[in-house]
Structures are given as C-alpha cells and as structure tokens.
Design a protein around this motif. Sequence first.
Motif, PDB file in Angstrom:
ATOM      1  N   UNK A 128       0.905   3.408   0.286  1.00 49.88           N
ATOM      2  CA  UNK A 128       0.443   4.791   0.198  1.00 49.88           C
ATOM      3  C   UNK A 128       1.600   5.612  -0.342  1.00 49.88           C
ATOM      4  N   UNK A 129       1.364   6.279  -1.466  1.00 52.60           N
ATOM      5  CA  UNK A 129       2.367   7.151  -2.059  1.00 52.60           C
ATOM      6  C   UNK A 129       1.820   8.571  -2.042  1.00 52.60           C
ATOM      7  N   UNK A 130       2.625   9.494  -2.528  1.00 53.24           N
ATOM      8  CA  UNK A 130       2.226  10.895  -2.503  1.00 53.24           C
ATOM      9  C   UNK A 130       0.987  11.157  -3.350  1.00 53.24           C
ATOM     10  N   UNK A 131       0.817  10.402  -4.434  1.00 52.63           N
ATOM     11  CA  UNK A 131      -0.308  10.665  -5.329  1.00 52.63           C
ATOM     12  C   UNK A 131      -1.457   9.673  -5.173  1.00 52.63           C
ATOM     13  N   UNK A 132      -1.450   8.853  -4.143  1.00 50.15           N
ATOM     14  CA  UNK A 132      -2.579   7.958  -3.914  1.00 50.15           C
ATOM     15  C   UNK A 132      -2.149   6.599  -3.398  1.00 50.15           C
ATOM     16  N   UNK A 133      -3.087   5.660  -3.447  1.00 53.46           N
ATOM     17  CA  UNK A 133      -2.881   4.302  -2.957  1.00 53.46           C
ATOM     18  C   UNK A 133      -2.631   3.361  -4.124  1.00 53.46           C
ATOM     19  N   UNK A 134      -1.751   2.379  -3.902  1.00 46.70           N
ATOM     20  CA  UNK A 134      -1.407   1.431  -4.937  1.00 46.70           C
ATOM     21  C   UNK A 134      -1.415   0.015  -4.373  1.00 46.70           C
ATOM     22  N   UNK A 135      -1.733  -0.930  -5.244  1.00 46.43           N
ATOM     23  CA  UNK A 135      -1.659  -2.350  -4.903  1.00 46.43           C
ATOM     24  C   UNK A 135      -0.613  -2.985  -5.800  1.00 46.43           C
ATOM     25  N   UNK A 136       0.240  -3.827  -5.227  1.00 48.26           N
ATOM     26  CA  UNK A 136       1.271  -4.517  -5.982  1.00 48.26           C
ATOM     27  C   UNK A 136       1.046  -6.012  -5.842  1.00 48.26           C
ATOM     28  N   UNK A 137       0.850  -6.669  -6.968  1.00 43.86           N
ATOM     29  CA  UNK A 137       0.686  -8.115  -6.998  1.00 43.86           C
ATOM     30  C   UNK A 137       2.037  -8.730  -7.340  1.00 43.86           C
TER      31      UNK A 137
END
Length: 184
Positions: free
Chosen positions: A173-182
């Motif tokens: 969870x970052x300030x500008x939304x959710x991210x997935x890292x593969x």
Amino acid sequence: MRIAYQYRIKPTYEQRCQMERWLDMLRCQYNWMLADRFDWWEMNRCPVNACPLVCSLVEPREQPDYYSQKRSLVQLKSERPWYKEIHSQVLQEMVKRAKQAFDRFIKGDKNGKRSGKPRFKGKNRYRTFTYPQASLNWINGNRVTLPKIGWVRLVRHRPLPEGFSVKTVSISRKADGWYVTFSL
C-alpha cells in the motif's frame, strides 16, 4: 538472477478493506514478536568482559527463534480466530521479517554492518505483505489471483519477460494506491 516487476492493482472496496485489516493484524503480531525478542534479550544479555555475580531466581526461558515463533502461530490462530482469515504463508513471512530485523540489530548483515534498533510499527507503518510461494498461474490477462483475497484487476503496462518463473508476490500500500510486485 532475480528481478522485480511492479504493477498497480485496482482492488474492490471489500478487497481493500480486507487487505488493510490484514496489514493491521500483521503489524500487531510483528510488534508482539519483536517485543518478545527484545524482552528475552534484555533479560539474558551479559557484557562480554564480565559475568553477573547475582543470579536471578527466575528460570531463564528459551530464546525465541524463528521456529519457536512460527510454532506459536498455531496457538495464535486458536486463541484469536480472526487470524485464520490471513493466508498461513503470509503469517510465516511476517515472522521472518521480525527475525531479520532483530538479527540485523544483533549480528549485522553479511558485511558485518549492524543496523539500529528495530522500531515497533505504528498505525499505517506496516505497508507490505508477501506470499513467498507464487507461480505464473496467478496471472491471467489483466487480473491476478491472490489466495484468500480473490481476483484483483491488474494494470499491466508491460509484459513479464519470458523464461522467468515467479518466486514471490508482494502486495504494497502506497500513498497513491495498491501495488503488486512479482519477484522473478
């Protein structure tokens, strides 16, 4: 060689609430495990050049290590059933994070450089959870399936390279939304 590809995800409102609830529960458990390690360390540490002349009446307890803290997750799930909604490998990965933070403080990294004392995570300061075992089957077009969360829309701005296999998947969870890292 390991490389990482990060994509933005667009979870539904229910999925966002569930992931935030997971992060909060993981944060509380991380803080508890770190406190357990600090408590043992404060009770049992001794300067190298001196031995204590006074012994405590309390029997020294076993040092909390990675495996004993992983075993405690079974009891945690029976005492607090709401922890059952978190994927088991995500909980085990949190134990690994607490172990690494404490070990870097005591022993240092591979170069011997010691880190500062690990801090307890405050509200909204625990931002990532990791699935340590993942596969390419989790990705289907512009969606990714996350165990116990479901299908989540993925903004796939570039393709994953051929010839690599997915090792871990981290949700942040970052300030500008959710991210997935593969991690490939």
